[in-house]
Design a protein around this motif. Structure first.
Motif, short mmCIF file in Angstrom:
data_model
loop_
_atom_site.label_atom_id
_atom_site.label_comp_id
_atom_site.label_asym_id
_atom_site.label_seq_id
_atom_site.Cartn_x
_atom_site.Cartn_y
_atom_site.Cartn_z
N LEU A 42 0.81 -1.22 0.00
CA LEU A 42 0.00 0.00 0.00
C LEU A 42 0.85 1.27 0.00
O LEU A 42 0.55 2.19 -0.76
CB LEU A 42 -0.99 -0.01 1.16
CG LEU A 42 -2.07 -1.08 1.04
CD1 LEU A 42 -2.98 -1.08 2.25
CD2 LEU A 42 -2.89 -0.89 -0.22
N VAL B 286 0.35 2.28 -3.78
CA VAL B 286 -0.81 3.20 -3.76
C VAL B 286 -0.43 4.56 -3.16
O VAL B 286 -1.12 5.54 -3.37
CB VAL B 286 -1.97 2.56 -2.94
CG1 VAL B 286 -3.26 3.32 -3.13
CG2 VAL B 286 -2.18 1.11 -3.33
N LEU C 280 -7.47 3.70 2.03
CA LEU C 280 -7.60 3.47 0.58
C LEU C 280 -8.65 4.37 -0.05
O LEU C 280 -8.51 4.81 -1.19
CB LEU C 280 -7.95 2.01 0.32
CG LEU C 280 -6.77 1.05 0.25
CD1 LEU C 280 -7.25 -0.38 0.08
CD2 LEU C 280 -5.84 1.41 -0.90
N ALA D 246 -7.18 7.47 -1.12
CA ALA D 246 -6.09 7.41 -2.12
C ALA D 246 -6.44 8.30 -3.32
O ALA D 246 -7.58 8.29 -3.79
CB ALA D 246 -5.87 5.98 -2.57
N LYS E 254 -7.39 5.60 -7.98
CA LYS E 254 -7.83 4.23 -7.69
C LYS E 254 -7.75 3.40 -8.96
O LYS E 254 -8.66 3.40 -9.78
CB LYS E 254 -9.25 4.25 -7.11
CG LYS E 254 -9.30 4.87 -5.72
CD LYS E 254 -10.67 4.85 -5.11
CE LYS E 254 -10.69 5.54 -3.76
NZ LYS E 254 -10.34 6.97 -3.82
N SER E 255 -6.62 2.69 -9.10
CA SER E 255 -6.44 1.80 -10.25
C SER E 255 -7.34 0.58 -10.08
O SER E 255 -7.95 0.39 -9.02
CB SER E 255 -4.99 1.37 -10.35
OG SER E 255 -4.65 0.61 -9.20
N VAL F 197 -6.29 -1.33 -7.10
CA VAL F 197 -6.72 -0.73 -5.82
C VAL F 197 -8.21 -1.02 -5.58
O VAL F 197 -8.60 -1.32 -4.44
CB VAL F 197 -6.43 0.79 -5.82
CG1 VAL F 197 -7.03 1.46 -4.59
CG2 VAL F 197 -4.93 1.04 -5.88
N GLN G 9 -1.00 -6.19 -10.45
CA GLN G 9 0.21 -5.41 -10.21
C GLN G 9 1.47 -6.23 -10.45
O GLN G 9 2.38 -5.81 -11.16
CB GLN G 9 0.19 -4.90 -8.76
CG GLN G 9 1.32 -3.96 -8.40
CD GLN G 9 1.25 -2.65 -9.16
OE1 GLN G 9 0.17 -2.15 -9.44
NE2 GLN G 9 2.41 -2.12 -9.52
N THR H 17 4.40 2.11 -10.62
CA THR H 17 3.91 2.78 -9.41
C THR H 17 4.95 2.85 -8.30
O THR H 17 5.02 3.84 -7.58
CB THR H 17 2.65 2.07 -8.88
OG1 THR H 17 2.88 0.67 -8.93
CG2 THR H 17 1.43 2.40 -9.69
#
Lengths: 393, 84
Positions: free
Chosen positions: A64, A68, A127, A130, A133-134, A137, A192, B43
């Motif tokens: 995270l 993120v 979150l 954040a 937000k992909s 996520v 990811q 990222t």
């Protein structure tokens, strides 16, 4: 000119590592429970919470902040704050479900609510704030919502068990914990890590974008209406994920055979087989074993053989150490292949004779600890040295 | 401004991050910016660079990502160059 690496977002390696090292110990506890024929729900939770939840909480604590941009203040303390009740709660749950220690049921419920419910709640709040937000996520948010609901239902079930009442919400708890929390988190993390570590294209947006919300919606519908066909929708969606991911791994440009890719391929084959079994046969104990041990645990082993050496490199390089071995040199490929073969053998036994798998599960987790020892020891050896950044300025 | 192109599409970790961090050594304010071509949004790298005051713009072309890293004072020059 750019003058060095500073103010790293990453939490200290010790925070996720605490969880990564506890998980195989609980798998070993699970194998001992299996050998001595403890209650099936105790064995299930030794693996589902003891192994999978520990890995997943550890992975989120790590991912995270860096993926993120969501940070935990005092990460080592936060990790310990969740780890302690999670260890106590898991042990109490095993004692309750495996050895009939009903006096521990409420303690197990309270500590697990604190650890898993608290973790889910705190992380969700972070979150939601954040900035971007992909799809990964969004899948993580839905996984954490499932964890929160599953933990609340689990607490309710333990309270009912302590009072000798009917456990009518058991299927919902299982569905949300297994397929919402574990399943959706793996979907999100895969978005990811698979393109990142295995040099594949991302899944097509037409699959990637709606998949996690659709799985979550189907699970919630199942929870509300309890219609069996709604769970078959969940099966169909996981089948789509398995086939799309397997195809991406098959298409990868790099053709070198690696045990970590093989773990992911095995995981996707088992996910597809689980989903087809669910669609055309039903949702029995073999379905759970194939999903939990064949899919989820295979993903975890494959992922950790990449993530642990990567994190060691990441943390040491951010402190200015560039003379460390490469990621590939940190994990013995020969032993990781051996691990995969033992994993497949233990899985085959689990699906057929079940109890006889115990020694192999014990062996594969001891081997796993042995394999990850090298990068972890390297990290702590370098950590003691002064940073070249500090000495050069 | 000089564009430093770094194609990391076929590199496995930690190669992409190593290459960009290495090229950052030669990125100078007012003189150059980095253009990374990658298979996904990097990222981890972006979150690592953000606290250092390096800004970025991401453009997507099909399955390829173009990531531009620059010093904050160079934003308008970079936007002009990459037609944002």
């Amino acid at each position: 000119m750019f003058d060095g690496v500073s103010l790293d977002q990453a939490p200290p390696f010790e925070a996720p590592l605490l969880f990564f090292l506890t998980a195989p110990l609980f798998a070993i506890v699970g194998s001992i429970l299996l050998e001595y024929g403890a209650g099936e729900f105790a064995i299930l939770h030794a693996f589902s919470i003891g192994f999978l939840a520990f890995i997943m909480v550890g992975a989120l604590l790590q991912m995270l902040p860096v993926v993120v941009g969501v940070k935990f203040e005092r990460p080592k303390r936060v990790a310990l704050l969740f780890w302690l009740p999670l260890v106590g709660g898991t042990l109490a749950l095993i004692a309750t479900l495996g050895f009939g220690q009903l006096s521990l049921a409420l303690f197990a419920a309270a500590t697990l609510l604190l650890a898993l419910g608290g973790f889910a709640l705190v992380t969700l709040v972070k979150l939601f704030k954040a900035p971007r937000k992909s799809d990964a996520v969004i899948a993580m948010i839905l996984a954490l919502l499932s964890l929160l609901l599953a933990t609340l239902l689990g607490g309710h079930l333990l309270a009912a068990l302590a009072r000798g009442k009917e456990l009518s919400l058991l299927p919902l708890h299982g569905a949300l914990a297994g397929f919402g929390w574990v399943g959706l988190l793996i979907v999100g993390v895969s978005y990811q890590v698979i393109p990142m570590f295995y040099i594949t294209q991302e899944l097509p947006a037409i699959v990637r974008r709606p998949l996690a919300p659709a799985i979550f919606a189907a699970l919630l519908s199942y929870a509300l209406f309890q219609e069996e066909w709604l769970f078959k929708v969940v099966d169909g969606l996981f089948l789509l994920f398995a086939l799309a991911t397997f195809w991406r791994l098959f298409q990868r440009k790099r053709t070198v055979k690696e045990p970590t890719v093989a773990f992911f391929q095995v995981a996707m084959i088992f996910l597809a087989a689980t989903a087809l079994y669910g669609l055309f046969h039903g949702h029995d104990w073999r379905y759970l074993v194939a999903f939990g041990y064949g899919f989820a645990m295979s993903v975890v082993y494959g992922m950790l053989y990449k993530i642990i050496p990567f994190l060691v490199w990441f943390h040491l390089s951010s402190r200015g150490f560039f003379d460390i071995p490469t990621m590939r040199e940190l994990i013995s490929e020969r032993l990781a292949w051996l691990h995969l073969y033992i994993h497949l053998a233990s899985l085959s036994l689990l699906l057929t004779t079940t109890k006889s798998a115990a020694p192999l599960i014990l062996a594969e987790n001891l081997l796993f600890l042995w394999i990850i020892k090298a990068p972890i020891l390297l990290y702590f050896r370098y950590k003691k040295r002064p940073s070249p950044f500090a000495t050069s300025t | 401004m000089r564009e430093i192109v770094v194609d990391t599409r076929d590199l496995e970790p930690p190669g992409p991050m190593q290459m960009v961090l290495s090229e950052l050594q030669s990125m100078l304010p007012g003189e150059s910016f980095i253009h990374q071509i990658h298979r996904m949004e990097p990222t981890m790298l972006i979150n690592r660079l953000a606290p250092m005051g390096i800004e970025y713009i991401i453009k997507r072309d099909g399955s390829t990502y173009h990531i531009y890293y620059f010093y904050p004072e160079d934003r308008s020059h970079v936007e002009e160059r990459i037609d944002v």
